[in-house]
Design an enzyme around this catalytic site. Structure first.
Site, PDB file in Angstrom:
ATOM      1  N   HIS A 168      46.781  17.240  85.183  1.00  0.00           N
ATOM      2  CA  HIS A 168      47.261  17.697  83.887  1.00  0.00           C
ATOM      3  C   HIS A 168      47.358  19.225  83.818  1.00  0.00           C
ATOM      4  O   HIS A 168      48.431  19.753  83.555  1.00  0.00           O
ATOM      5  CB  HIS A 168      46.476  17.156  82.695  1.00  0.00           C
TER       6      HIS A 168
ATOM      7  N   TYR B  29      50.403  23.219  83.114  1.00  0.00           N
ATOM      8  CA  TYR B  29      50.345  24.538  82.456  1.00  0.00           C
ATOM      9  C   TYR B  29      50.394  25.656  83.485  1.00  0.00           C
ATOM     10  O   TYR B  29      50.860  26.757  83.194  1.00  0.00           O
ATOM     11  CB  TYR B  29      49.124  24.629  81.533  1.00  0.00           C
TER      12      TYR B  29
ATOM     13  N   HIS C  14      60.521  12.908  80.357  1.00  0.00           N
ATOM     14  CA  HIS C  14      59.663  13.941  79.750  1.00  0.00           C
ATOM     15  C   HIS C  14      59.491  15.120  80.701  1.00  0.00           C
ATOM     16  O   HIS C  14      59.654  16.276  80.315  1.00  0.00           O
ATOM     17  CB  HIS C  14      58.304  13.317  79.389  1.00  0.00           C
ATOM     18  N   PHE C  15      59.203  14.824  81.966  1.00  0.00           N
ATOM     19  CA  PHE C  15      58.862  15.998  82.784  1.00  0.00           C
ATOM     20  C   PHE C  15      60.094  16.716  83.338  1.00  0.00           C
ATOM     21  O   PHE C  15      59.987  17.851  83.765  1.00  0.00           O
ATOM     22  CB  PHE C  15      57.778  15.715  83.832  1.00  0.00           C
ATOM     23  N   HIS C  16      61.265  16.068  83.266  1.00  0.00           N
ATOM     24  CA  HIS C  16      62.455  16.857  83.618  1.00  0.00           C
ATOM     25  C   HIS C  16      62.851  17.793  82.483  1.00  0.00           C
ATOM     26  O   HIS C  16      63.561  18.766  82.699  1.00  0.00           O
ATOM     27  CB  HIS C  16      63.608  15.947  84.033  1.00  0.00           C
TER      28      HIS C  16
ATOM     29  N   ARG D 140      59.550   3.424  85.993  1.00  0.00           N
ATOM     30  CA  ARG D 140      59.761   4.597  86.834  1.00  0.00           C
ATOM     31  C   ARG D 140      59.478   4.191  88.279  1.00  0.00           C
ATOM     32  O   ARG D 140      58.898   3.140  88.531  1.00  0.00           O
ATOM     33  CB  ARG D 140      58.840   5.743  86.397  1.00  0.00           C
ATOM     34  N   ARG D 141      59.864   5.047  89.204  1.00  0.00           N
ATOM     35  CA  ARG D 141      59.527   4.881  90.619  1.00  0.00           C
ATOM     36  C   ARG D 141      59.883   3.497  91.141  1.00  0.00           C
ATOM     37  O   ARG D 141      59.072   2.853  91.824  1.00  0.00           O
ATOM     38  CB  ARG D 141      58.026   5.081  90.821  1.00  0.00           C
TER      39      ARG D 141
HETATM   40 FE1  HAS Z   1      53.440  16.264  79.984  1.00  0.00          FE
HETATM   41  C1  HAS Z   1      53.064  13.304  81.724  1.00  0.00           C
HETATM   42  C2  HAS Z   1      51.443  15.089  77.480  1.00  0.00           C
HETATM   43  C3  HAS Z   1      53.742  19.274  78.311  1.00  0.00           C
HETATM   44  C4  HAS Z   1      54.742  17.706  82.818  1.00  0.00           C
HETATM   45  N1  HAS Z   1      53.844  15.623  81.887  1.00  0.00           N
HETATM   46  C5  HAS Z   1      53.642  14.357  82.388  1.00  0.00           C
HETATM   47  C6  HAS Z   1      54.081  14.310  83.760  1.00  0.00           C
HETATM   48  C7  HAS Z   1      54.516  15.581  84.081  1.00  0.00           C
HETATM   49  C8  HAS Z   1      54.372  16.381  82.888  1.00  0.00           C
HETATM   50  C9  HAS Z   1      55.022  16.047  85.428  1.00  0.00           C
HETATM   51  O1  HAS Z   1      49.401  12.847  77.100  1.00  0.00           O
HETATM   52  C10 HAS Z   1      54.098  13.053  84.632  1.00  0.00           C
HETATM   53  C11 HAS Z   1      52.960  12.943  85.566  1.00  0.00           C
HETATM   54  C12 HAS Z   1      53.125  11.695  86.398  1.00  0.00           C
HETATM   55  O2  HAS Z   1      53.877  11.738  87.376  1.00  0.00           O
HETATM   56  O3  HAS Z   1      52.557  10.663  86.042  1.00  0.00           O
HETATM   57  N2  HAS Z   1      52.772  17.003  78.197  1.00  0.00           N
HETATM   58  C13 HAS Z   1      51.989  16.356  77.316  1.00  0.00           C
HETATM   59  C14 HAS Z   1      51.782  17.189  76.128  1.00  0.00           C
HETATM   60  C15 HAS Z   1      52.437  18.368  76.367  1.00  0.00           C
HETATM   61  C16 HAS Z   1      53.041  18.249  77.677  1.00  0.00           C
HETATM   62  C17 HAS Z   1      50.993  16.861  74.912  1.00  0.00           C
HETATM   63  N3  HAS Z   1      54.128  18.118  80.453  1.00  0.00           N
HETATM   64  C18 HAS Z   1      54.133  19.218  79.630  1.00  0.00           C
HETATM   65  C19 HAS Z   1      54.626  20.360  80.353  1.00  0.00           C
HETATM   66  C20 HAS Z   1      54.899  19.921  81.639  1.00  0.00           C
HETATM   67  C21 HAS Z   1      54.587  18.511  81.672  1.00  0.00           C
HETATM   68  C22 HAS Z   1      54.755  21.741  79.768  1.00  0.00           C
HETATM   69  C23 HAS Z   1      55.409  20.662  82.813  1.00  0.00           C
HETATM   70  C24 HAS Z   1      55.670  21.939  82.885  1.00  0.00           C
HETATM   71  N4  HAS Z   1      52.468  14.518  79.654  1.00  0.00           N
HETATM   72  C25 HAS Z   1      51.650  14.268  78.598  1.00  0.00           C
HETATM   73  C26 HAS Z   1      51.000  12.959  78.795  1.00  0.00           C
HETATM   74  C27 HAS Z   1      51.462  12.438  79.991  1.00  0.00           C
HETATM   75  C28 HAS Z   1      52.382  13.449  80.505  1.00  0.00           C
HETATM   76  C29 HAS Z   1      50.039  12.289  77.899  1.00  0.00           C
HETATM   77  C30 HAS Z   1      51.074  11.115  80.658  1.00  0.00           C
HETATM   78  C31 HAS Z   1      51.989  10.047  80.211  1.00  0.00           C
HETATM   79  C32 HAS Z   1      51.843   8.778  81.000  1.00  0.00           C
HETATM   80  O4  HAS Z   1      51.834   7.711  80.365  1.00  0.00           O
HETATM   81  O5  HAS Z   1      51.782   8.778  82.236  1.00  0.00           O
HETATM   82  C33 HAS Z   1      52.449  19.580  75.424  1.00  0.00           C
HETATM   83  O6  HAS Z   1      51.964  20.701  76.089  1.00  0.00           O
HETATM   84  C34 HAS Z   1      53.807  19.863  74.865  1.00  0.00           C
HETATM   85  C35 HAS Z   1      53.736  20.963  73.821  1.00  0.00           C
HETATM   86  C36 HAS Z   1      55.077  21.564  73.604  1.00  0.00           C
HETATM   87  C37 HAS Z   1      55.705  21.678  72.437  1.00  0.00           C
HETATM   88  C38 HAS Z   1      57.076  22.276  72.385  1.00  0.00           C
HETATM   89  C39 HAS Z   1      57.068  23.709  71.896  1.00  0.00           C
HETATM   90  C40 HAS Z   1      58.443  24.275  71.944  1.00  0.00           C
HETATM   91  C41 HAS Z   1      58.778  25.510  72.422  1.00  0.00           C
HETATM   92  C42 HAS Z   1      60.220  25.911  72.456  1.00  0.00           C
HETATM   93  C43 HAS Z   1      60.612  26.673  71.218  1.00  0.00           C
HETATM   94  C44 HAS Z   1      62.066  27.032  71.205  1.00  0.00           C
HETATM   95  C45 HAS Z   1      62.551  28.265  70.933  1.00  0.00           C
HETATM   96  C46 HAS Z   1      64.008  28.477  70.965  1.00  0.00           C
HETATM   97  C47 HAS Z   1      61.696  29.432  70.597  1.00  0.00           C
HETATM   98  C48 HAS Z   1      55.079  21.213  71.179  1.00  0.00           C
HETATM   99  C49 HAS Z   1      57.752  26.484  72.904  1.00  0.00           C
HETATM  100  C50 HAS Z   1      64.508  28.798  69.589  1.00  0.00           C
HETATM  101  C51 HAS Z   1      65.369  27.708  69.151  1.00  0.00           C
HETATM  102  C52 HAS Z   1      65.807  27.504  67.879  1.00  0.00           C
HETATM  103  C53 HAS Z   1      66.753  26.382  67.613  1.00  0.00           C
HETATM  104  C54 HAS Z   1      65.350  28.303  66.711  1.00  0.00           C
HETATM  105 CU    CU Z   2      49.065  15.743  81.180  1.00  0.00          CU
END
Ligand code: HAS
Ligand code: CU
Length: 567
Positions: free
Chosen positions: A237, A241, A388-390, A451-452
């Site tokens: 996990h 980050y 999600h992760f792409h 998946r996979r």
């Molecule tokens: Fe995730 C599974 C939960 C973020 C990568 N994640 C994965 C896997 C990968 C991955 C690779 O809780 C698969 C692993 C595998 O092969 O089994 N993930 C989260 C949560 C977040 C999150 C809560 N993940 C990421 C990030 C990754 C990543 C970042 C890679 C870099 N993820 C999970 C969970 C799983 C999971 C479970 C397991 C699921 C399962 O069943 O296997 C949070 O950190 C996300 C928070 C982000 C936000 C978005 C904020 C938005 C921003 C952009 C703002 C836009 C602007 C532009 C400023 C709340 C910062 C302005 C635009 C205007 C229009 C004004």
């Molecule tokens: Cu995670």
């Protein structure tokens, strides 16, 4: 801002001598090119993965290079998610603080890191290409790979920790010369990422050293799959980050300047990094909601902690959006959204990073679904998860670093960016391709497509019986992958075109360190965040508080499984 050099720094330390700058640039260039070469191979195989879901099996045409879908998927995952990221991030996190502080980094250690990482990569690549280790990038036992694979990955992980020594040394030297001042922002960010990564890596490092390496070498005959998975996700996990935060350095500390504005708040950026550090390490078991052998109360605690991890990303969303709005208004944007269209969209580096942010809104929202224990039961192990992760690592990490390359390569080589319009097209194609694939993948996942799974190898009638109802979405997955593939081709033409292109000292850009509107000087938040050693210790305590009760039953009731090779 923080880029200001200290008066008192020892003369021998100062990076003023251009030879030192040249040497530091050479190191980063080596890391960057190697990382992107891995990405080139990894992405090429990715197109095959997309085609697989569209029902097109290209693997028979690729023998003898690639024998199965699972071999391709292992290469795709390891090269993109580990090799590309470890190389680029290690170089980036050494170079930027050195330039910000104007100090000479320990280049010998930097090159040693590079060499060790390369050796580990070559070992793992050998084991993947000879099809002895088609164990996917999560290498769950009792699937068994060759010792070259596990030892190679072990070396890569160990090497990725060494930049921490370089950055802490830079920070200590700077602090000695500037007593009482808070660490400049980029160095603060780099140190916090690497400290977080030190704690994070303990899990996979123990899995490798105590379980996988001896097992693959034949020193032990069985392995405990649950213990191994749990140690893997201890790292698995927070590694996301470790992929995300180096991109955030660019988003916070460089992009505002590139967009024509300033970062609105330095202390908020520090708060976001601090929270990411503290919350990300203890929550790995949210990847194991469906695993037996982990108490429900632990899964509940981890759900709450995981949802807290979203807070620093929401802080980022608002801080960065405001910084971009400031830039757009300075550029003449009027009205509610005029600032948005006034951003320098023709600059491929800016466009890439802003588009990455847009896609991350959807990637992050999907992450919040995954984090919610009950909802995860619907999407776990379906195509939703790769979607999600792409939209996270495939964009917030990869697209940001693609965008960074457009100023970084001219900066490092003194060569003009090759075909800027093609560069702009490449980022749009990558963005559109991944958004299309991401939406369709989420959709197909909700319909239960696993998946996979080598679904394209199924007899057609069986494929249609199982997936016919969602075939439209699966075809869109393949189309999205193909569009992103075109973007990648365009990107690599610009990448190598720049490396071998025309020399032009004028094109050698400075690092776009942004100025800030609210600085750290009188900020209580900046002072609170400053003792990074203390925050590392706090994170370790919280991590142990979660993991000791998780691991204890596994250690006292071990499982003994024999390994097997398939595919
Ligand atoms: Fe995730 C599974 C939960 C973020 C990568 N994640 C994965 C896997 C990968 C991955 C690779 O809780 C698969 C692993 C595998 O092969 O089994 N993930 C989260 C949560 C977040 C999150 C809560 N993940 C990421 C990030 C990754 C990543 C970042 C890679 C870099 N993820 C999970 C969970 C799983 C999971 C479970 C397991 C699921 C399962 O069943 O296997 C949070 O950190 C996300 C928070 C982000 C936000 C978005 C904020 C938005 C921003 C952009 C703002 C836009 C602007 C532009 C400023 C709340 C910062 C302005 C635009 C205007 C229009 C004004
Ligand atoms: Cu995670």
């Amino acid at each position: 801002m923080s880029a200001v050099m200290t008066q008192g720094a020892a003369r021998s330390d100062a990076l003023a001598v251009s030879e030192d700058v040249v040497a530091a640039k050479r190191l980063l260039l080596a890391f960057w090119i190697t990382g992107f070469c891995a990405l080139l191979v990894g992405i090429s195989i990715g197109v095959l993965q997309g085609a697989n879901y569209a029902g097109i099996d290209l693997y028979p045409y690729l023998a003898p290079f690639l024998k199965t879908y699972y071999q391709g998927l292992t290469l795709h995952g390891v090269l993109n998610a580990f090799v590309f990221t470890f190389f680029t991030i290690s170089g980036w996190l050494i170079y930027l603080p050195a330039r910000e502080l104007k100090l000479r980094p320990n280049l010998a250690l930097g090159w040693f890191t590079y060499g060790l990482m390369l050796l580990g990569t070559l070992m793992a690549a050998y084991a993947m290409f000879d099809n002895s280790s088609s164990v996917l990038y999560t290498f769950y036992p009792p699937l068994q790979g060759s010792p070259y694979f596990y030892l190679g990955i072990t070396l890569v992980v160990v090497a990725s920790l060494l930049p921490l020594i370089v950055v802490l040394d830079l920070r200590a030297r700077w602090k000695r010369a500037n007593p009482g001042q808070v660490t400049p922002l980029v160095t603060f960010m780099s140190a916090s990422i690497l400290l977080m990564w030190l704690l994070a890596a303990l899990g996979a490092a123990s899995e490798a050293v105590f379980l996988l390496d001896p097992w693959s070498l034949g020193l032990t005959s069985t392995i405990d799959p649950l213990l191994a998975r749990t140690l893997f996700w201890w790292t698995g996990h927070p590694i996301v980050y470790y992929w995300l935060m180096p991109g955030y350095i660019s988003i916070y500390a460089l992009l505002p300047r590139q967009a024509g504005g300033k970062l609105v708040s330095d202390p908020l950026a520090r708060l976001a990094f601090l929270l990411l550090m503290v919350f990300s390490v203890p929550v790995g078991t949210h990847h194991q909601y469906t695993d037996p052998g982990i108490a429900p109360v632990i899964k509940g605690v981890v759900t709450a902690l995981t949802l807290s991890v979203a807070i620093p990303s929401l802080i980022t969303a608002f801080t960065v959006a405001l910084s971009l709005e400031y830039a757009g208004r300075r550029r003449g944007g009027k009205g509610l959204m005029g600032w948005w269209t006034a951003l320098p969209w023709r600059d491929p580096s800016v466009a890439a990073q802003v588009l990455a942010l847009v896609s991350f809104i959807f990637g992050g929202a999907g992450g919040i679904v995954n984090a919610s224990w009950q909802l995860d039961n619907v999407v776990h192990n379906t195509l939703w998860i790769p979607a999600h992760f792409h939209l996270t690592v495939g964009t917030m990490t990869t697209l940001v670093f693609m965008g960074v390359s457009f100023w970084l390569l001219p900066h490092l080589t003194g060569r003009r960016l090759f075909a800027p319009r093609l560069a702009l097209a490449s980022v749009w194609l990558w963005f559109v391709g991944l958004m299309v694939w991401g939406f369709a993948g989420h959709w197909a996942g909700l319909d239960g497509v696993p998946r996979r799974a080598w679904i394209s190898a199924l007899p057609h009638a069986q494929y249609m019986r199982l997936y016919g109802a969602v075939h439209g979405a699966l075809e869109v997955v393949g189309i999205g992958g193909a569009i992103a593939g075109l973007g990648a081709i365009a990107f690599f033409v610009c990448f190598f075109g720049t490396l071998f292109g025309r020399r032009d000292e004028q094109a050698m850009r400075q690092i776009p360190f942004a100025q800030v509107i609210t600085g750290p000087e009188h900020s209580v938040m900046a002072r609170i965040a400053e003792p990074l050693g203390l925050w590392t210790a706090v994170t370790l305590v919280i991590t142990l508080a979660v993991y000791i009760p998780t691991l204890w039953p596994m250690l006292t009731h071990p499982i003994h499984a024999v390994g097997f090779h398939i595919w």
